[in-house]
Design an enzyme around this catalytic site. Structure first.
Site, mmCIF file in Angstrom:
data_model
loop_
_atom_site.group_PDB
_atom_site.id
_atom_site.type_symbol
_atom_site.label_atom_id
_atom_site.label_comp_id
_atom_site.label_asym_id
_atom_site.label_seq_id
_atom_site.Cartn_x
_atom_site.Cartn_y
_atom_site.Cartn_z
ATOM 1 N N LEU A 1 43.823 84.572 43.882
ATOM 2 C CA LEU A 1 43.963 83.967 45.194
ATOM 3 C C LEU A 1 44.634 82.625 44.971
ATOM 4 O O LEU A 1 44.296 81.913 44.023
ATOM 5 C CB LEU A 1 42.602 83.772 45.863
ATOM 6 C CG LEU A 1 41.835 85.043 46.255
ATOM 7 C CD1 LEU A 1 40.490 84.674 46.861
ATOM 8 C CD2 LEU A 1 42.632 85.893 47.227
ATOM 9 N N ASP A 2 45.585 82.275 45.837
ATOM 10 C CA ASP A 2 46.305 81.026 45.585
ATOM 11 C C ASP A 2 45.423 79.812 45.886
ATOM 12 O O ASP A 2 44.307 79.926 46.382
ATOM 13 C CB ASP A 2 47.640 80.992 46.346
ATOM 14 C CG ASP A 2 47.480 80.965 47.850
ATOM 15 O OD1 ASP A 2 46.595 80.260 48.347
ATOM 16 O OD2 ASP A 2 48.275 81.655 48.536
ATOM 17 N N PHE A 3 45.959 78.649 45.585
ATOM 18 C CA PHE A 3 45.199 77.395 45.589
ATOM 19 C C PHE A 3 44.453 77.156 46.902
ATOM 20 O O PHE A 3 43.274 76.794 46.908
ATOM 21 C CB PHE A 3 46.155 76.232 45.302
ATOM 22 C CG PHE A 3 45.490 74.893 45.150
ATOM 23 C CD1 PHE A 3 44.679 74.620 44.065
ATOM 24 C CD2 PHE A 3 45.674 73.896 46.103
ATOM 25 C CE1 PHE A 3 44.067 73.379 43.913
ATOM 26 C CE2 PHE A 3 45.064 72.654 45.967
ATOM 27 C CZ PHE A 3 44.255 72.401 44.874
#
Length: 249
Positions: A107-109
């Site tokens: 999952l991105d930042f």
């Protein structure tokens, strides 16, 4: 695995939770893996429980029973072991009693919600294989004028900057409209890099919050933000029956 049973070394390393099978092959090609004191140059090698394997001089232990955890990833953390920019990683947030784990996908930042963690690289590979087509469900809050006809058209797939995304189910959550902020329920089955964000931006919508609520049969449920909970063995076997059927313990 019995002492006489043999398997490819990359698979053995993955099952021991060192890394994915592909990353194991890279470590071998880089000359960082030894078997019985000898540096090996090719992953085309079968090993047994009697063989002594090391990575960067550290022994690779015997594979443990495959385990899986649900983790409620908070926004503002990165899904990687370390970050050159010094941003906090999800692995720094793990409780001290957790074994070494790897993430199933990323999952991105700024994305929050369900992230699966495992001690077994083969479960990771099984869950990430595109052929298994696990559905991922998200809730996304967007700012802007939502065209519901364009959302419905996503079911036929869409190509953005030369990248094709397969059919996506996207529906406005009618009861969750907050002025110009609208919640949309989205279901995808590919999980390409920043897929939901790119599609929303393509439709002229600004993503203000993105939450993954499920991955395949595993649900975020009421798991608190930052919470981590192991999936019971019984449920794991029920959900991943094909994996365990093919696994030679």
């Amino acid at each position: 695995m019995t002492e006489k049973a043999a398997e490819r070394i990359a698979k053995r390393m993955a099952r021991a939770g060192i890394c994915s099978r592909r990353d194991a092959e890279r470590l071998i090609e880089a000359g960082r893996v030894t078997v019985n004191g000898k540096v090996i140059e090719s992953p085309a090698l079968n090993v047994t429980a009697a063989d002594k394997i090391t990575v960067d001089g550290k022994p690779v232990g015997a594979p443990e029973a495959p385990r899986l955890w649900r983790y409620h990833k908070p926004s503002g953390t990165i899904t990687t072991a370390s970050d050159p920019q010094g941003r906090p990683t999800v692995f720094e947030k793990m409780p001290p009693e957790m074994p070494r784990v790897v993430s199933v996908g990323r999952l991105d930042f700024n994305t929050e919600g369900l992230l699966l963690l495992t001690n077994d690289g083969e479960i990771k590979r099984h869950l990430e294989l595109p052929a298994n087509a696990w559905l991922r469900h998200y809730r996304v809050r967007v700012y802007g004028g939502v065209d519901e006809k364009k959302l419905a058209a996503l079911s036929k797939g869409i190509t953005i900057s030369g990248i094709h995304y397969e059919g996506i189910k996207a529906e406005v959550e009618k009861e969750k409209k907050e002025g110009m902020n609208v919640w949309i329920s989205i279901t995808i089955k590919e999980g390409k890099n920043r897929e939901v964000r790119k599609i929303m931006e393509h439709l002229g919508l600004q993503v203000t919050r993105l939450i993954r609520t499920s991955f395949g049969p595993f649900q975020l449920g009421k798991l608190s933000r930052g919470g981590v909970e192991e999936v019971p063995r019984r449920i794991l076997r029920e959900a991943l029956g094909n994996f365990f059927k093919d696994l030679k313990d």
